[in-house]
Write a protein that holds these residues in place. Structure first.
Motif, PDB file in Angstrom:
ATOM      1  N   ARG A   1     -45.666  16.832  13.283  1.00 14.49           N
ATOM      2  CA  ARG A   1     -46.670  15.756  13.175  1.00 14.49           C
ATOM      3  C   ARG A   1     -47.738  15.933  14.254  1.00 14.49           C
ATOM      4  N   LYS A   2     -47.297  16.254  15.459  1.00 15.45           N
ATOM      5  CA  LYS A   2     -48.239  16.452  16.573  1.00 15.45           C
ATOM      6  C   LYS A   2     -49.102  17.692  16.325  1.00 15.45           C
TER       7      LYS A   2
ATOM      8  N   ASP B   1     -47.928  17.377  24.166  1.00 14.71           N
ATOM      9  CA  ASP B   1     -47.790  16.160  24.988  1.00 14.71           C
ATOM     10  C   ASP B   1     -46.382  15.996  25.551  1.00 14.71           C
TER      11      ASP B   1
ATOM     12  N   VAL C   1     -50.144  18.831  13.499  1.00 15.55           N
ATOM     13  CA  VAL C   1     -51.170  18.456  12.519  1.00 15.55           C
ATOM     14  C   VAL C   1     -52.263  17.631  13.197  1.00 15.55           C
ATOM     15  N   GLU C   2     -51.842  16.735  14.098  1.00 12.84           N
ATOM     16  CA  GLU C   2     -52.805  15.889  14.818  1.00 12.84           C
ATOM     17  C   GLU C   2     -53.717  16.767  15.688  1.00 12.84           C
ATOM     18  N   ILE C   3     -53.128  17.722  16.385  1.00 10.52           N
ATOM     19  CA  ILE C   3     -53.890  18.553  17.327  1.00 10.52           C
ATOM     20  C   ILE C   3     -54.826  19.517  16.588  1.00 10.52           C
ATOM     21  N   THR C   4     -54.308  20.138  15.535  1.00  9.36           N
ATOM     22  CA  THR C   4     -55.083  21.189  14.867  1.00  9.36           C
ATOM     23  C   THR C   4     -56.005  20.641  13.777  1.00  9.36           C
ATOM     24  N   GLY C   5     -55.769  19.382  13.359  1.00  4.80           N
ATOM     25  CA  GLY C   5     -56.644  18.773  12.356  1.00  4.80           C
ATOM     26  C   GLY C   5     -56.378  19.238  10.929  1.00  4.80           C
TER      27      GLY C   5
ATOM     28  N   ASN D   1     -50.306  15.805   4.747  1.00  3.84           N
ATOM     29  CA  ASN D   1     -49.371  14.692   5.027  1.00  3.84           C
ATOM     30  C   ASN D   1     -48.010  15.284   5.364  1.00  3.84           C
TER      31      ASN D   1
ATOM     32  N   THR E   1     -40.885   8.152  19.413  1.00  4.18           N
ATOM     33  CA  THR E   1     -42.249   8.681  19.427  1.00  4.18           C
ATOM     34  C   THR E   1     -42.468   9.662  20.570  1.00  4.18           C
TER      35      THR E   1
ATOM     36  N   GLN F   1     -41.246  15.555  14.594  1.00  7.91           N
ATOM     37  CA  GLN F   1     -42.265  14.921  15.443  1.00  7.91           C
ATOM     38  C   GLN F   1     -43.249  15.961  15.985  1.00  7.91           C
TER      39      GLN F   1
ATOM     40  N   ASP G   1     -55.435  18.914   7.216  1.00 10.25           N
ATOM     41  CA  ASP G   1     -55.433  17.746   6.345  1.00 10.25           C
ATOM     42  C   ASP G   1     -54.162  17.788   5.475  1.00 10.25           C
TER      43      ASP G   1
END
Ligand code: AMP
Length: 283
Positions: free
Chosen positions: A161-162, A113, A164-168, A172, A249, A158, A170
Motif C-alpha cells: 500500500r505504501k 516510513d 503505491v502511495e509513494i510511486t503513484g 487499488n 497502520t 501494508q 493507479d
C-alpha cells in the motif's frame, strides 16, 4: 487457461483488455498454490475481466539462500489447481527471473516510513526491498487496475500500500482474509515441508494467538507478550522468533492501548528449519 512465460506475449494478450475499466486483476504468488491463493483469485475474478496470477519464486526477497533453494516449485500442480476454478479469464504469468528483472537480478532500495524495519524487516534483512522490487516490476509489466494480497502477510500488504502511495501507481490494493486449515493453521506453501510430528503441533501457533486476543481484552500488550513467550519457552518443537502487538497502520509496537488505534498481534515461529508466520486482528 493461458500460460505465458514471456512478458511481451502476456502484454500483447492484455493490450485489448487494458482499455476497459476494472479489467485487469493481479494476484502475485510464488507458486506451491493452495486454497489460500485460490481465495485471492476467486475474489479477483469477481471484480475484473481477467485475472493474471503470477507464479514466480522471487530470488531477491530471500535473505536465506537455503530457504530460496528449498522453496517448493510445483508449476504443473499449480496449473492443475487453478484449472479447478474452471474459469477461462485466468491468465498465468510464470516467467524466468530474466523476464521480470531488466539487467541485474537485484533489489532496489526503498524507504517505507519505517514499516520495513519492524518485525519481518528486523529478522529478514533486505526482504522487503526484494518484495517491493518484484511487485513494482510486476505492476509495470502487467499494469493491473486491482492487485490482491493476503492478510497472511499483513506487513507485506501494508508495505505494498505504501509502495503505491509513494510511486503513484493507479492501482487499488485489496487485502484478503487469511485462509486456515480446519485446525486453525494458516495455509502456507511452507506447510508441506513439515514432518507429521511437526504438523501435529503447529496448530498451537493460532491457538496461542486466539488466547492472546482474549487476554488483550483485560491485560496490557506487554503482559500478553510475556504470556506468549512463556507458552513457547519450553516447547519441544516450536521456537518463537517474535511475538509483537503492533499498530496496524504504523506497525510500531503498541505500548499503551488506545481504542482509536487498531492493533494486531504478529508471530513468527521456527519448526525445525521451517519458518511460519501468522497474525490476528485484536480490536
Ligand atoms: P506467497 O505465494 O506465499 O508469496 O503468497 C502469495 C499471496 O497469497 C500473498 O499475498 C499471500 O499473503 C497470500 N496468501 C498466502 N497464504 C494465504 C492464506 N493462508 N490465506 C490468504 N492469503 C494467503
Amino acid at each position: 487457461m493461458r500460460v505465458y512465460k514471456l512478458k511481451q506475449d502476456l502484454q500483447a494478450h492484455l493490450k485489448k483488455v487494458l482499455e476497459l475499466q476494472n479489467a485487469i486483476g493481479l494476484v502475485p504468488t510464488m507458486g506451491a498454490l493452495h486454497q489460500g491463493h485460490l481465495s485471492l483469485v476467486t475474489t479477483a475474478l469477481k471484480d475484473n475481466e481477467v485475472v493474471v496470477v503470477s507464479i514466480f519464486v522471487n530470488p531477491t526477497q530471500f535473505n536465506n539462500q537455503n530457504d530460496l533453494h528449498n522453496y517448493p516449485r510445483t508449476l504443473d500442480s499449480d496449473l492443475k489447481l487453478l484449472e479447478t476454478l474452471k474459469n477461462s479469464n485466468i491468465i498465468v504469468y510464470a516467467p524466468e527471473a530474466s523476464d521480470v528483472y531488466q539487467d541485474e537480478i537485484t533489489a532496489q532500495s526503498f524507504s517505507f516510513d519505517g514499516l520495513e524495519h519492524e518485525m519481518e524487516g528486523e529478522f529478514r534483512k533486505g526482504h522487503f526491498n526484494g518484495v517491493a522490487t518484484v511487485v513494482k516490476n510486476l505492476f509495470e509489466i502487467i499494469k493491473p487496475h486491482n492487485a490482491y494480497f493476503g492478510e497472511k502477510d499483513f506487513q507485506q500488504l501494508q508495505i505494498v500500500r505504501k509502495l503505491v502511495e509513494i510511486t503513484g501507481f493507479d492501482i487499488n490494493i485489496i487485502g484478503c482474509p487469511i485462509l486456515r486449515e480446519n485446525d486453525g493453521l494458516a495455509m502456507s506453501s511452507r506447510n508441506g515441508r513439515l514432518t507429521q510430528e511437526q504438523r501435529n503441533v503447529v496448530p498451537f501457533i493460532y491457538k496461542t494467538l486466539k488466547t492472546a486476543k482474549v487476554k488483550f481484552g483485560t491485560k496490557s500488550a506487554n503482559e500478553v507478550s510475556e504470556w506468549v513467550k512463556s507458552e513457547f519457552a519450553n516447547h519441544k518443537l516450536l521456537a518463537l522468533e517474535y511475538f509483537t502487538i503492533a499498530n496496524e497502520t504504523t506497525l510500531k509496537p503498541v505500548k499503551r492501548k488506545n481504542k482509536q488505534n487498531k492493533c494486531r498481534a504478529f508471530i513468527a515461529v521456527f519448526v525445525g528449519d521451517v519458518r511460519l508466520i501468522d497474525n490476528i486482528e485484536l480490536n
